[in-house]
Structures are given as C-alpha cells and as structure tokens.
Design a protein around this motif. Structure first.
Motif, mmCIF file in Angstrom:
data_model
loop_
_atom_site.group_PDB
_atom_site.id
_atom_site.type_symbol
_atom_site.label_atom_id
_atom_site.label_comp_id
_atom_site.label_asym_id
_atom_site.label_seq_id
_atom_site.Cartn_x
_atom_site.Cartn_y
_atom_site.Cartn_z
ATOM 1 N N LYS A 405 0.857 -0.869 -0.485
ATOM 2 C CA LYS A 405 0.087 0.394 -0.036
ATOM 3 C C LYS A 405 0.822 1.017 -0.269
ATOM 4 N N GLY A 406 2.246 1.077 -0.666
ATOM 5 C CA GLY A 406 3.214 2.454 -0.566
ATOM 6 C C GLY A 406 3.608 2.272 1.354
ATOM 7 N N ASN A 407 3.200 2.325 1.671
ATOM 8 C CA ASN A 407 4.013 2.227 3.780
ATOM 9 C C ASN A 407 5.186 1.500 3.777
ATOM 10 N N ALA A 408 6.144 2.044 4.039
ATOM 11 C CA ALA A 408 7.038 1.169 4.717
ATOM 12 C C ALA A 408 7.415 1.404 5.972
ATOM 13 N N TYR A 409 8.502 0.039 6.362
ATOM 14 C CA TYR A 409 8.100 -0.057 7.974
ATOM 15 C C TYR A 409 10.209 -0.407 8.412
ATOM 16 N N THR A 410 10.176 0.075 8.825
ATOM 17 C CA THR A 410 11.770 1.010 9.465
ATOM 18 C C THR A 410 11.836 0.162 10.613
ATOM 19 N N SER A 411 13.107 -0.618 10.958
ATOM 20 C CA SER A 411 13.403 -1.354 12.596
ATOM 21 C C SER A 411 15.012 -0.048 12.818
ATOM 22 N N PHE A 412 14.425 0.351 14.325
ATOM 23 C CA PHE A 412 14.739 1.068 14.841
ATOM 24 C C PHE A 412 15.657 0.528 16.066
ATOM 25 N N ILE A 418 9.260 -0.263 15.755
ATOM 26 C CA ILE A 418 8.483 -0.947 14.124
ATOM 27 C C ILE A 418 8.474 0.674 13.958
ATOM 28 N N VAL A 419 8.827 1.922 12.640
ATOM 29 C CA VAL A 419 7.832 2.405 11.958
ATOM 30 C C VAL A 419 7.595 2.401 10.806
ATOM 31 N N LYS A 420 6.189 3.069 11.212
ATOM 32 C CA LYS A 420 5.654 2.932 9.366
ATOM 33 C C LYS A 420 5.915 4.315 8.943
ATOM 34 N N TRP A 421 6.208 4.437 7.500
ATOM 35 C CA TRP A 421 5.527 5.620 7.427
ATOM 36 C C TRP A 421 5.000 6.081 6.004
ATOM 37 N N ASN A 422 5.068 6.437 5.380
ATOM 38 C CA ASN A 422 4.636 6.609 4.016
ATOM 39 C C ASN A 422 5.690 7.069 2.892
ATOM 40 N N VAL A 423 5.874 6.194 2.454
ATOM 41 C CA VAL A 423 7.001 6.442 1.442
ATOM 42 C C VAL A 423 7.074 7.214 0.441
ATOM 43 N N LYS A 424 6.288 8.127 -0.606
ATOM 44 C CA LYS A 424 6.144 9.057 -0.649
ATOM 45 C C LYS A 424 5.803 10.605 -0.205
ATOM 46 N N GLY A 446 8.242 -8.043 1.190
ATOM 47 C CA GLY A 446 8.798 -6.905 0.965
ATOM 48 C C GLY A 446 9.674 -6.399 0.604
ATOM 49 N N PRO A 447 10.654 -7.413 -0.585
ATOM 50 C CA PRO A 447 11.367 -6.784 -1.067
ATOM 51 C C PRO A 447 11.417 -6.647 -2.132
ATOM 52 N N THR A 448 9.883 -7.598 -2.568
ATOM 53 C CA THR A 448 9.581 -7.301 -3.930
ATOM 54 C C THR A 448 9.247 -6.647 -4.891
ATOM 55 N N ALA A 449 8.641 -6.845 -6.031
ATOM 56 C CA ALA A 449 8.519 -5.679 -6.797
ATOM 57 C C ALA A 449 6.634 -5.724 -6.528
#
Ligand code: K7E
Ligand code: CUA
Length: 663
Positions: A405-412, A418-424, A446-449
C-alpha cells in the motif's frame, strides 16, 4: 595522538548519550505489554500456515523454515555447517559441499537469504544464502529444501553484503565487507590500506533453467566496506544500490575511526553498463582460487571443483558503471521500494532516514551534478539525488521493508521499535515497540515488486525476559505483528534457532504443490547404490571395504558382515529402498566418529568407518521407522590385520557353528 584522544572522548560521549536516550524510551516489562488479537496467529491442529518463513540462522550457518502466522519451526536446512540431524557434512556425499580453497570448513555464519524472483515477484524456485566468514553463496532448491550448490567468492572478506538478487534472478550479487589487498603480492603492511586494499562486488549469474551459478564478473571498487544492498526494479532494473561504511578507509579501531565522516555513501551500480563493457571485450581475467560445489540429484553426491580465474572490471577506468551518493552516517540497510523509484538508506548513527529518487539520480548523472570524486568515482550531490528525509523517525535505523500500500516499515535498533511511514509523503504513520532491540524485519514479499503484506516479523537481538530463562544463553526472539490495519498489532512472540538476521516469507501456494516427496529409486545413479536387496554386496578394494547396503522396513541388508580387517576403511553405502513419503532410515555403527547418517526414500548415503580394534560391532537404524524399528540392526566383525577370515555377508542366514567357527 591528541586528535585521536579527542575523537575517542567524543565518540564515547555519543555512545553514552545514545544509551541514556535508549533507557528513556526503553519498552515496558513484558507483563505490561498489551498485545493485539493473539487468535490471529492461531493455526488450528491439522491446518496449514499461510506462509513459509525462510529465516537465516546467523552463527549456526543454516537456514530454518517456519510457518506464518503460527511461528512453528518446520525444518533446519543445513547450508554452511555440518548438521548432525541428517548427516550433512558428515556423509561422504555431502563433505565436498563444504570444501573451499581453504579446505573443508565445517561451520560458517549465514546472515542473509534471498528468494528467487521472476519479474520482481517471488517464483518459489530457490533460496540463496551467504557465508560471511569464508565468502560463499549457496543455493537451496525449494522443491527438496536441500542445499544444491555452494560457490566461493575470491577477493572478498566478510561476505556480508550478500546475497541480493536482480528482478529476474539474472544475478545474485555479493559485496565484500572487508576490503583486502589484491594483486600478485598481498603480503603488504596493513597501514598501506589506502594504496593496496580494494573492495570487490561479485555478480554471480544464475542459469534460468537449472539455477547453476557462475561468477560472471567482479567490480573492483575503492577500499571501503559494503554492508547491504538491493537491486533496482521496474524503472531502476539494471541498477544496484549498496550501502557503504568506513569511507574513512580506517584499518584500526573502526568504532571510532570509521565514524568520523558525516556521510558515507550509497554506491549505485549500473550493471547493464558493465555487461556492455564485457560484450565489448573489456575487463581482465585475473587469477583466483575458489571452490564451486554442485550437488547432483541423480547420484545424490556433491562434487567440488577448484576454479582458477575470474573476470574483473575496474570502474575507475571504465566510466559510468558506478556512482557514489552521500548518505548520512554509516548506513546499514539500503532498500528499494516495490516501485523501484525510491531507495532508502538507513544510517545506523543518523537521526533521519534519507530517501533517494531513482529519477533524480538519473537526472543528476545526466546533468553532472557532482560534488567531486572519491578515488576516481564521481560523487553525486546529496540534494540532487534526494527525494526527501523522514524526520525524527527513531534512533538507530537499520532495515526497511515495504507493504503493498505504499508504506515502509523501518527497524530501529536503539529505540527498539518498528516505525511505519509513507514512502511518498515521508510522514510517520505509526510506531510499535519491539522486545528488544530489533535487527532485521520482514514483511512477506517485502523486498519484491509485489509485497504480500499482512504481517511484519521483528527479529530481535536481545531476548532478556521474554521467555523462561535457560541460563546465560537464551533463545532468539522473533515477534509477529499484524499490519493489515492502520495500526500495527503485536500478535505473537516465537523463539527461533541460531541468530536470525534476514528472512523472507512466501505464500505456501508457491512452494507446497512442488515439494518433493521421495527420490525415485529408478533414477538413482549413485555408483554404490544397491537398487534392490538382490544387488547388495561387500567388495574389498585393497584396504577399502565397500558395503552396498539396503534399508527397508524393518531390516538392513546385509546385516551380518565378516572379513573386515584392522587397518581397513569401511564404507557403508546405504540405499533407502522405500518409495513412501516420510520414511527415512538412519544408519550408525559403534565407534564411528562421524556419528550417523539419515537417508531419504530412494537416496543413497555413505558413512565411512575406520575400526580401531578387533571384535564384533553392532550397527542399527537411527530413525524410528516402524513398529520393528528396534529390530533394524546388524553386526560387523573386525579381525586382526593378518587374518584370513574371508569377506562374507548375509541377511536372514542361520549358519551352523561348525562352518563359521574357527575362522
Ligand atoms: Cu544482522 Cu543484515 Cu548481518 Cu542488519 S545484519 S541487523
Ligand atoms: Cu529404519 Cu528404523
């Protein structure tokens, strides 16, 4: 000397400040944690999981297979380490798979896995894994869940930035963590790092038909450390992006000396350009010694070949292959989003996440928006490549995965979340604590198209109080979050084996229908196979005794063997004649120092045994295979070196004592 002390003090202060901050935002104790709906992870008895979760084993050198959402462990696949559970690296057939240019290496460290893709989507064919210590890449066949190929990588040290795959699995790519001296003379002072040490990136081609790997070419880069990478996809197909650190080119006390610069680099590689140069006859063949080990499914045997040459390209001479993009503070993860337009750099010591735009990178290259050069390679201006920055996301960003859905999940790692953020829009949308200090994270696909979404799994580095204590050494802790709604919800804690770094999940429907159940006995081409009990025999070849043995419920043939002499080496070649799913037999003989082997239906496997004393030694099946498993046993007689006891073997033959006695 003085400056160094100041640096040291500054860096210690920084570490101290980080720790204080970490204490301030340390998650609550487990009892205080409210979780989401735990029934979401419940898979009822007899029901299947929705995803296969393929997880690296870290320091155990293996891969493991779990189900999601249940978190149940199904299998450990031995890759770079011997595995007593099924004899990997112990049987004669599997030993060549662990051969390297340094000889037999029984244990390595597997950090990352990569599942094969076609058009950027999971295809369920192969899983690749890296050996960190003695650089290698392995390929696991997802039909048999077996390691079928291991390729060593010369000119590499600490194969951490590995393995990463291009959209159609054209290449599996591996970058060196340690730059190393190269050329004819590698016996150089360590302090000559800047002049003599180089980094290498290996592009391993993968045959689309059978998956066979080959080092297509290596790129020689300035002496820095490569940490992680991702291939471009969609519009950025043809490019690769690597995070680098130690662009300071330090060779001692890196915790201080490799953290001096405000920015390190993302290295952008145009591998299509490299292919063009190769087509035009560029590049040099260099001497290199490395092992290529291939498993043959029909002989059930690995063959190790030592290779002697590798093709290398030097991007400081061959222009337009690589570019550097400044990226704040020792980036760890470098991830491309499903569209292929955005590249996320996660600086371990940075307080923001830079997101780069592929379109802007291309424009910057076309317009020569460079801020200078680093070791002969153009450095693109940071702002020219930047899409934007995620501000104040958390502390210690490591890795980013994406949903559909255009979201990213970054580990800290440092702030344990885990922080969810919008890629755009780069807007932070949600954050959840992890217990504790998350490393990698994984969204199915997650790493695929085309991410499958639904869940994110946290692979935590610190377990502490999450489970019943087991002394100083604890299990590793994974956590499953439901990400189908706006807010992430913790729904399961599950322990894992080894130390998982990276993992991927793939829908069961892409793997399950293809899973091999047996090896067909008529296709068994093992030179020592006994295809039927009538073909069992014992052969002496000088000081070697070869036993062609069969196993079927519930006897071994032959089960009485005589004529072995002290000084002989005995090879038990055991063929499992079963043609039924899930009926392995095992084999063990008293005193064998490589324990035992486990043989799948239709397979032949060999245990080598050198008896050290005379007498009669029992052997038996080690896998509970039937009600009469405990009867599945036999004896082998060992006589003195000079004895004249003839070779004989039988099963079910009752001899009268007179004929056998006295020999
Ligand atoms: Cu554990 Cu991928 Cu070796 Cu990050 S790496 S955490
Ligand atoms: Cu065969 Cu137990």
């Amino acid at each position: 000397m003085k400056t160094r002390t100041i640096y040291r003090v500054l860096s210690l202060l920084a570490v101290f400040a980080t720790l204080v901050l970490w204490q301030a935002c340390k998650p609550q104790a487990p009892s205080d944690v409210t979780t989401g709906d735990a029934s979401k992870s419940y898979v009822a008895p007899g029901k299947y999981d929705e995803f296969y979760n393929v997880v690296s084993g870290g320091f155990n050198g293996q891969m493991s297979i779990y189900g999601l959402p249940s978190g149940r462990l199904f299998r450990i696949i031995p890759v770079f380490s011997q595995f007593p559970e099924n004899g990997w690296g112990y049987s004669e057939e599997t030993k060549p798979m662990l051969n390297t240019s340094h000889g037999f290496v029984p244990w390595d460290d597997l950090h990352h896995i990569a599942l094969s893709t076609t058009k950027g989507e999971h295809d369920g064919r192969w899983a690749f894994g890296n050996a960190n210590n003695t650089p290698r890449v392995a390929r696991v066949d997802m039909k048999t869940f077996k390691t079928v190929e291991i390729l060593e990588l010369p000119n590499s040290g600490g194969n951490h930035s590995s393995p990463f795959i291009t959209e159609n699995t054209e290449y599996v790519v591996a970058g060196t963590r340690f730059s190393v001296p190269v050329g004819e003379n590698t016996d150089v002072p360590i302090s000559s790092f800047k002049e003599n040490f180089k980094g290498y990136i290996s592009f391993i081609s993968v045959d689309p038909a059978d998956g066979k790997m080959k080092i297509a070419f290596q790129l020689k880069t300035p002496g820095v450390s490569f940490d992680l990478a991702r291939a471009g996809k969609g519009p950025s197909h043809g490019w690769f992006f690597f995070s680098t650190y130690n662009t300071e080119q330090a060779y001692t006390l890196l915790e201080v000396n490799a953290s001096q610069k405000d920015k390190d680099f993302i290295m952008a590689v145009n591998w299509k350009k490299a292919e063009e140069y190769i087509k035009a006859g560029k590049g040099t063949k260099s001497k290199a010694k490395y092992a290529h080990n291939v498993w043959d499914e029909s002989t059930h045997t690995g063959v190790s070949t030592i290779m002697d040459e590798v093709l290398q390209l030097d991007p400081s001479e061959l222009k337009d292959i690589i570019y550097f993009i400044p990226c704040p503070k020792s980036p760890h993860g470098c991830d491309t989003d499903p569209t292929g337009e955005y590249i996320v750099g996660s600086g371990k010591l940075a307080a923001l996440i830079p997101v780069f735009s592929f379109t802007k990178i291309q424009a910057a290259i076309a317009n020569k928006e460079f801020e200078g050069e680093f070791a002969g390679i153009p450095v693109i201006k940071y702002e020219a490549a930047l899409h934007g920055e995620v501000k104040k996301p958390g502390l210690g960003p490591l890795h980013t995965e994406f949903d559909e859905k255009g979201n990213a999940y970054t580990s800290f790692f440092v702030s344990s979340e885990i922080v969810k953020w919008n890629v755009k829009t780069l807007e932070v949308l949600d954050r959840v604590p992890t217990y504790y200090s998350i490393g990698h994270l994984s969204v199915p696909g997650g790493p695929t198209a085309k991410p499958h979404g639904k869940y994110v799994v946290a692979y935590n580095k610190i377990t502490k109080d999450r489970y019943l204590p087991t002394g100083p050494e604890l299990t590793q802790s994974a956590q499953l979050y439901d990400i189908s709604g706006d807010k992430m919800q913790l729904i399961l804690d599950f322990p894992t084996t080894g130390e998982p770094h990276y993992a991927e999940s793939i829908p069961a429907s892409l793997i399950m229908p293809n899973s091999t159940k047996i090896y067909k006995i008529e296709e068994n081409k093992h030179p020592y196979a006994a295809l039927g009990e009538a073909n069992t025999k014992v052969e002496r070849k000088g000081k070697e005794v070869h036993v062609y043995m069969t196993a079927i419920r519930s006897h071994l043939t032959p089960d009485n063997i005589e004529g072995v002499k002290l000084g002989d080496e005995v090879f038990f070649h055991v063929t499992n004649l079963e043609q039924d799913w899930d009926v392995p037999h095992g084999f063990a003989v008293k005193g064998a120092n490589n324990a035992e082997i486990l043989i799948m239906p239709g397979e032949t496997s060999t245990l080598k045994w050198k008896p050290l004393s005379t007498g009669v030694f029992p052997f038996y099946c080690t896998d509970f295979c039937s009600a009469l498993h405990q009867e599945m046993q036999g004896y082998i007689r060992v006589s003195p070196a000079g004895s004249n006891v003839p070779v004989k073997f039988s099963t079910g033959k009752i001899e009268d004592l007179a004929s056998g006695a006295g020999q």
